[in-house]
Design an enzyme around this catalytic site. Sequence first.
Site, PDB file in Angstrom:
ATOM      1  N   VAL A  81       0.816  -1.220   0.000  1.00  0.00           N
ATOM      2  CA  VAL A  81       0.000   0.000   0.000  1.00  0.00           C
ATOM      3  C   VAL A  81       0.846   1.264   0.000  1.00  0.00           C
ATOM      4  O   VAL A  81       0.337   2.345  -0.316  1.00  0.00           O
ATOM      5  CB  VAL A  81      -0.980   0.020   1.199  1.00  0.00           C
ATOM      6  CG1 VAL A  81      -1.985  -1.110   1.094  1.00  0.00           C
ATOM      7  CG2 VAL A  81      -0.229  -0.032   2.530  1.00  0.00           C
ATOM      8  N   ASN A 107      -6.499  -0.610   6.653  1.00  0.00           N
ATOM      9  CA  ASN A 107      -6.072  -1.130   7.945  1.00  0.00           C
ATOM     10  C   ASN A 107      -4.591  -1.487   8.044  1.00  0.00           C
ATOM     11  O   ASN A 107      -4.082  -1.704   9.134  1.00  0.00           O
ATOM     12  CB  ASN A 107      -6.923  -2.378   8.260  1.00  0.00           C
ATOM     13  CG  ASN A 107      -6.468  -3.125   9.484  1.00  0.00           C
ATOM     14  OD1 ASN A 107      -6.640  -2.659  10.615  1.00  0.00           O
ATOM     15  ND2 ASN A 107      -5.871  -4.288   9.276  1.00  0.00           N
ATOM     16  N   SER A 166      -5.149   4.969  15.839  1.00  0.00           N
ATOM     17  CA  SER A 166      -4.779   4.497  17.166  1.00  0.00           C
ATOM     18  C   SER A 166      -4.952   5.624  18.171  1.00  0.00           C
ATOM     19  O   SER A 166      -4.758   6.797  17.839  1.00  0.00           O
ATOM     20  CB  SER A 166      -3.323   4.029  17.186  1.00  0.00           C
ATOM     21  OG  SER A 166      -2.898   3.737  18.511  1.00  0.00           O
ATOM     22  N   TYR A 179       5.630   5.869  15.136  1.00  0.00           N
ATOM     23  CA  TYR A 179       4.281   5.290  15.139  1.00  0.00           C
ATOM     24  C   TYR A 179       3.261   6.348  15.551  1.00  0.00           C
ATOM     25  O   TYR A 179       2.203   6.477  14.920  1.00  0.00           O
ATOM     26  CB  TYR A 179       4.227   4.097  16.083  1.00  0.00           C
ATOM     27  CG  TYR A 179       2.916   3.344  16.049  1.00  0.00           C
ATOM     28  CD1 TYR A 179       2.678   2.380  15.074  1.00  0.00           C
ATOM     29  CD2 TYR A 179       1.923   3.587  16.991  1.00  0.00           C
ATOM     30  CE1 TYR A 179       1.484   1.680  15.039  1.00  0.00           C
ATOM     31  CE2 TYR A 179       0.726   2.902  16.957  1.00  0.00           C
ATOM     32  CZ  TYR A 179       0.508   1.947  15.984  1.00  0.00           C
ATOM     33  OH  TYR A 179      -0.693   1.269  15.948  1.00  0.00           O
ATOM     34  N   SER A 182       2.680   8.799  12.718  1.00  0.00           N
ATOM     35  CA  SER A 182       1.901   8.221  11.615  1.00  0.00           C
ATOM     36  C   SER A 182       0.419   8.151  11.956  1.00  0.00           C
ATOM     37  O   SER A 182      -0.437   8.440  11.114  1.00  0.00           O
ATOM     38  CB  SER A 182       2.437   6.830  11.265  1.00  0.00           C
ATOM     39  OG  SER A 182       2.137   5.869  12.256  1.00  0.00           O
ATOM     40  N   LYS A 183       0.088   7.790  13.196  1.00  0.00           N
ATOM     41  CA  LYS A 183      -1.315   7.660  13.571  1.00  0.00           C
ATOM     42  C   LYS A 183      -1.965   9.028  13.809  1.00  0.00           C
ATOM     43  O   LYS A 183      -3.174   9.187  13.585  1.00  0.00           O
ATOM     44  CB  LYS A 183      -1.442   6.776  14.811  1.00  0.00           C
ATOM     45  CG  LYS A 183      -1.070   5.321  14.550  1.00  0.00           C
ATOM     46  CD  LYS A 183      -1.891   4.719  13.422  1.00  0.00           C
ATOM     47  CE  LYS A 183      -1.568   3.258  13.188  1.00  0.00           C
ATOM     48  NZ  LYS A 183      -2.389   2.662  12.097  1.00  0.00           N
TER      49      LYS A 183
END
Length: 334
Positions: A81, A107, A166, A179, A182-183
């Site tokens: 993706v 997802n 998240s 992380y 990114s969220k």
Amino acid sequence: MFSTTSIVEPENPTSKAVIHRGAVAVITGAASGIGLAAAKHLARHGLNVVMVDVAQSLDASAKEVKQVEGSGDVVPVHCDVSNIEDVVKLREQVLDTYGECQVLMNNAGISRPTPAFSLDRDLKDLQSDWAAVLGVNMNGIINVAQAFAPFMSRQENESVIINTGSKQGVTCPPGKAGYNVSKAAVKVFTEQPRLTLSPGWVFTGLSGANDGKPKPPGAWTPEQTIEYMFEKVLEEGDFYVICPDNETTPSAAAPTRTNADFQALDKARIQWALGDIIENRPALSRWHPSYAARYEDFIESRQGLAARSRSRGRAPLDRIPDVPGEREQYRFQQ
């Protein structure tokens, strides 16, 4: 937050409008965890499920979903993706085969060691991990949404896009800066076209499920998460879906507490995180040693508990005051 759920139609589609026999679902990150649980859930309702992943286990997972009673087509597609050319090929395959897509579950996600900076790692190695996390968790979400959304918005039947985010994209606990970034980006991106969703602590490959570790008592299973998510999105029409877990839901350890109590805990944590800006506190003050007691009092007051501040001779905390002059830097473990 479980993820970001994005509704393409101006009005929220109902469950029956998008989840029914013969409808089409495209799920990225479908080889395991939340994606695999979603594939099984939708297969039980007779949807044709296109399972997308880069993992070698994808074909075996697709065979597992095909065994679900009442399933329609189950089509595994190996696709990266983070590569827009791969995503366009995926879209064309779906449209050539089915003509439309009712459920797009965006997802796919990965986790790598991504501190904000490092005193001992090679810069090239550190940036490689950052690029990988942002490439899948952020660019992957954007690639898939931008490739599919124009076609889904023009198709005859109703549709829904669900972007998995998240709660770490809101509360930003120290340790995994890449992380968290990114969220946080997923949340902001999803809010723009009013797409939205976010899970709590879910036991997936990102949290050790693929390593043979036992499920921690505090974590929810992917199946619990998926059932909760679809109920909130399609039955209740929620835009933001903050999925709870066993640390924020009733348990044997707290048998008298209700779901509302534990939802208040999640909301209070998020409210405190946003308050760092409003109150001009140090960033991530929840973990700052000088703010630990104030944070605990705030959480207790928002849950309707007896505030510990009273036993310490402090006034009840309707507003969390700043500590004048306290702006020293504090370190997080990198």
